[in-house]
Design a protein around this motif. Structure first.
Motif, mmCIF file in Angstrom:
data_model
loop_
_atom_site.group_PDB
_atom_site.id
_atom_site.type_symbol
_atom_site.label_atom_id
_atom_site.label_comp_id
_atom_site.label_asym_id
_atom_site.label_seq_id
_atom_site.Cartn_x
_atom_site.Cartn_y
_atom_site.Cartn_z
ATOM 1 N N TYR A 127 64.574 58.353 39.047
ATOM 2 C CA TYR A 127 64.114 58.389 37.575
ATOM 3 C C TYR A 127 62.533 59.368 37.887
ATOM 4 C CZ TYR A 127 66.695 54.367 36.095
ATOM 5 O OH TYR A 127 67.808 53.519 35.999
ATOM 6 N N TRP A 128 62.606 60.075 36.885
ATOM 7 C CA TRP A 128 61.284 61.104 37.048
ATOM 8 C C TRP A 128 60.383 61.100 35.574
ATOM 9 C CZ3 TRP A 128 60.435 64.026 41.327
ATOM 10 C CH2 TRP A 128 61.492 64.107 42.167
ATOM 11 N N GLY A 129 59.145 61.100 35.918
ATOM 12 C CA GLY A 129 58.119 61.477 34.734
ATOM 13 C C GLY A 129 58.317 62.784 34.432
ATOM 14 N N GLN A 130 57.458 63.177 33.212
ATOM 15 C CA GLN A 130 57.233 64.335 32.652
ATOM 16 C C GLN A 130 56.348 65.406 33.439
ATOM 17 O OE1 GLN A 130 55.636 61.797 31.565
ATOM 18 N NE2 GLN A 130 53.494 62.890 31.088
ATOM 19 N N GLY A 131 55.674 64.942 34.203
ATOM 20 C CA GLY A 131 54.580 65.939 35.131
ATOM 21 C C GLY A 131 53.570 65.948 34.505
ATOM 22 N N THR A 132 52.238 66.181 35.122
ATOM 23 C CA THR A 132 51.168 66.405 34.938
ATOM 24 C C THR A 132 50.493 67.698 35.724
ATOM 25 O OG1 THR A 132 48.657 65.470 34.549
ATOM 26 C CG2 THR A 132 49.850 64.669 36.480
ATOM 27 N N GLN A 133 49.890 68.674 35.141
ATOM 28 C CA GLN A 133 49.493 69.771 35.716
ATOM 29 C C GLN A 133 48.146 69.662 36.433
ATOM 30 O OE1 GLN A 133 50.730 73.156 35.750
ATOM 31 N NE2 GLN A 133 49.089 73.460 37.349
ATOM 32 N N VAL A 134 48.018 69.929 37.766
ATOM 33 C CA VAL A 134 46.861 69.934 38.367
ATOM 34 C C VAL A 134 46.615 71.275 38.804
ATOM 35 C CG1 VAL A 134 45.659 69.333 40.666
ATOM 36 C CG2 VAL A 134 47.264 67.544 39.430
ATOM 37 N N THR A 135 45.434 71.838 38.483
ATOM 38 C CA THR A 135 45.111 73.245 38.934
ATOM 39 C C THR A 135 43.825 73.115 39.478
ATOM 40 O OG1 THR A 135 45.986 74.079 36.688
ATOM 41 C CG2 THR A 135 44.139 75.384 37.851
ATOM 42 N N VAL A 136 43.335 73.803 40.622
ATOM 43 C CA VAL A 136 42.224 73.633 41.484
ATOM 44 C C VAL A 136 42.020 75.243 41.537
ATOM 45 C CG1 VAL A 136 41.398 72.996 43.940
ATOM 46 C CG2 VAL A 136 43.374 71.750 42.947
ATOM 47 N N SER A 137 40.895 75.531 40.970
ATOM 48 C CA SER A 137 40.169 76.885 41.050
ATOM 49 C C SER A 137 38.849 76.686 40.762
ATOM 50 C CB SER A 137 40.871 77.546 39.832
ATOM 51 O OG SER A 137 40.397 78.686 39.584
ATOM 52 N N SER A 138 38.236 78.024 41.124
ATOM 53 C CA SER A 138 36.599 77.930 40.861
ATOM 54 C C SER A 138 36.259 78.806 39.641
ATOM 55 C CB SER A 138 35.866 78.479 42.122
ATOM 56 O OG SER A 138 36.538 79.669 42.346
#
Length: 118
Positions: free
Chosen positions: A107-118
């Motif tokens: 089973y999978w979730g819909q996902g969540t965005q992680v952005t690492v940026s300055s």
């Protein structure tokens, strides 16, 4: 059927921290294994961290000593604590559940965005 809902993603500067949560629709104490995967643009989905029966954990080499997976059975929630984040950690993070040891069901979730940026 298990429904999974991720939360906690966002924009963070390099070196920062985030905690992702994955809320399950069923008691996670009955789920054999749960994990976090991620997929960056142009890349395949990859395992980040996994926790299985007996709270055994394993991590991708790229996140060892920076990320910690855990679960709270009382809240039916899986967590991923991410510290010392790097730009290469940028991806959509997905929660995954494997209900039994011997099964092809995932089973999978819909996902969540992680952005690492300055």
């Amino acid at each position: 059927q298990v429904q999974l809902a991720e939360s906690g993603g966002g924009l963070v500067q390099p070196g920062g921290s985030l905690r992702l949560s994955c809320a399950a629709s069923v008691s996670i104490s009955s789920i054999y294994a749960m994990g976090w995967y991620r997929q960056a643009p142009g890349n395949q989905r990859e395992l980040v961290a996994r926790i299985s029966s007996g709270d055994r954990t394993n991590y991708a080499d790229s996140v060892k000593d920076r990320f910690t997976i855990s679960r709270d059975n009382a809240k039916n929630t899986l967590y991923l604590q991410m510290n010392s984040l790097k730009p290469e950690d940028t991806a959509v993070y997905y929660c995954n559940a494997q209900p039994r040891l011997i099964t092809t069901i995932r089973y999978w979730g819909q996902g969540t965005q992680v952005t690492v940026s300055s």
